[in-house]
Write an enzyme that holds these catalytic residues in place. Structure first.
Site, PDB file in Angstrom:
ATOM      1  N   ARG A   1      -3.842  -0.537   5.446  1.00  0.00           N
ATOM      2  CA  ARG A   1      -4.321  -1.661   4.641  1.00  0.00           C
ATOM      3  C   ARG A   1      -3.362  -2.829   4.598  1.00  0.00           C
ATOM      4  NH1 ARG A   1      -5.447   1.747  -0.693  1.00  0.00           N
ATOM      5  NH2 ARG A   1      -3.601   2.775   0.135  1.00  0.00           N
TER       6      ARG A   1
ATOM      7  N   CYS B   1       0.862  -1.181   0.000  1.00  0.00           N
ATOM      8  CA  CYS B   1       0.000   0.000   0.000  1.00  0.00           C
ATOM      9  C   CYS B   1       0.899   1.232   0.000  1.00  0.00           C
ATOM     10  CB  CYS B   1      -1.000  -0.020   1.154  1.00  0.00           C
ATOM     11  SG  CYS B   1      -0.313   0.232   2.797  1.00  0.00           S
TER      12      CYS B   1
ATOM     13  N   ASP C   1      -8.409   3.384   0.761  1.00  0.00           N
ATOM     14  CA  ASP C   1      -7.547   3.718   1.900  1.00  0.00           C
ATOM     15  C   ASP C   1      -8.391   4.270   3.053  1.00  0.00           C
ATOM     16  OD1 ASP C   1      -5.490   4.380   3.589  1.00  0.00           O
ATOM     17  OD2 ASP C   1      -4.410   5.603   2.133  1.00  0.00           O
TER      18      ASP C   1
END
Length: 142
Positions: free
Chosen positions: A16, A10, A113
């Protein structure tokens, strides 16, 4: 036989990808699979940051512990010694592809996100991550 290396990718490696790493590790442990090395990295991480508070809370509720997590950037060596990159967005996959990672070693989970969002935003992201991992579990473990 060499262990398979899987990295979740990420941006900052505080939300995440650490959640995804924890979820996959938990599933592999439950299934007794020990030949897959799982990690997470950011493409623009501030190194050594803890996982976001809400990420830690959500993972704790799911039986995972992110207290020891420290963010890390993807290294040049990992570009070539990782078998599978599970990217949170298409833009992450494109960056890795531009660095020479073959498309066959890339998968996109398409997880929005949650950074800076509410606990519910993090829960939604974790549940989507869990679903995407379950959908691709056979591909990840083969």
């Amino acid at each position: 036989m060499k262990n398979k290396k899987v990295l979740f990718i990420c941006t900052g490696n505080t939300c995440r990808s650490p959640m995804a790493e924890a979820i996959l590790k938990q599933k592999l442990d439950a299934d007794g699979i020990d030949n897959i090395e799982v990690g997470s990295r950011g493409l623009a991480a501030n190194a050594f940051q803890p996982a976001a508070d809400n990420a830690q809370l959500v993972m704790s509720e799911m039986g995972c512990d992110l207290k020891a997590h420290k963010s890390k950037n993807l290294s040049r060596e990992e570009l070539s010694d990782t078998d599978l990159f599970l990217c949170m967005s298409e833009s992450h996959a494109l960056m890795l592809s531009d660095c020479g990672v073959p498309r066959s070693a890339l998968a996109v989970l398409d997880i929005p996100d949650p950074y800076g969002g509410s606990l519910d935003t993090y829960k939604a992201a974790a549940m989507k991550i869990k679903g995407e991992i379950e959908k691709r579990y056979e591909f990840i473990t083969k």
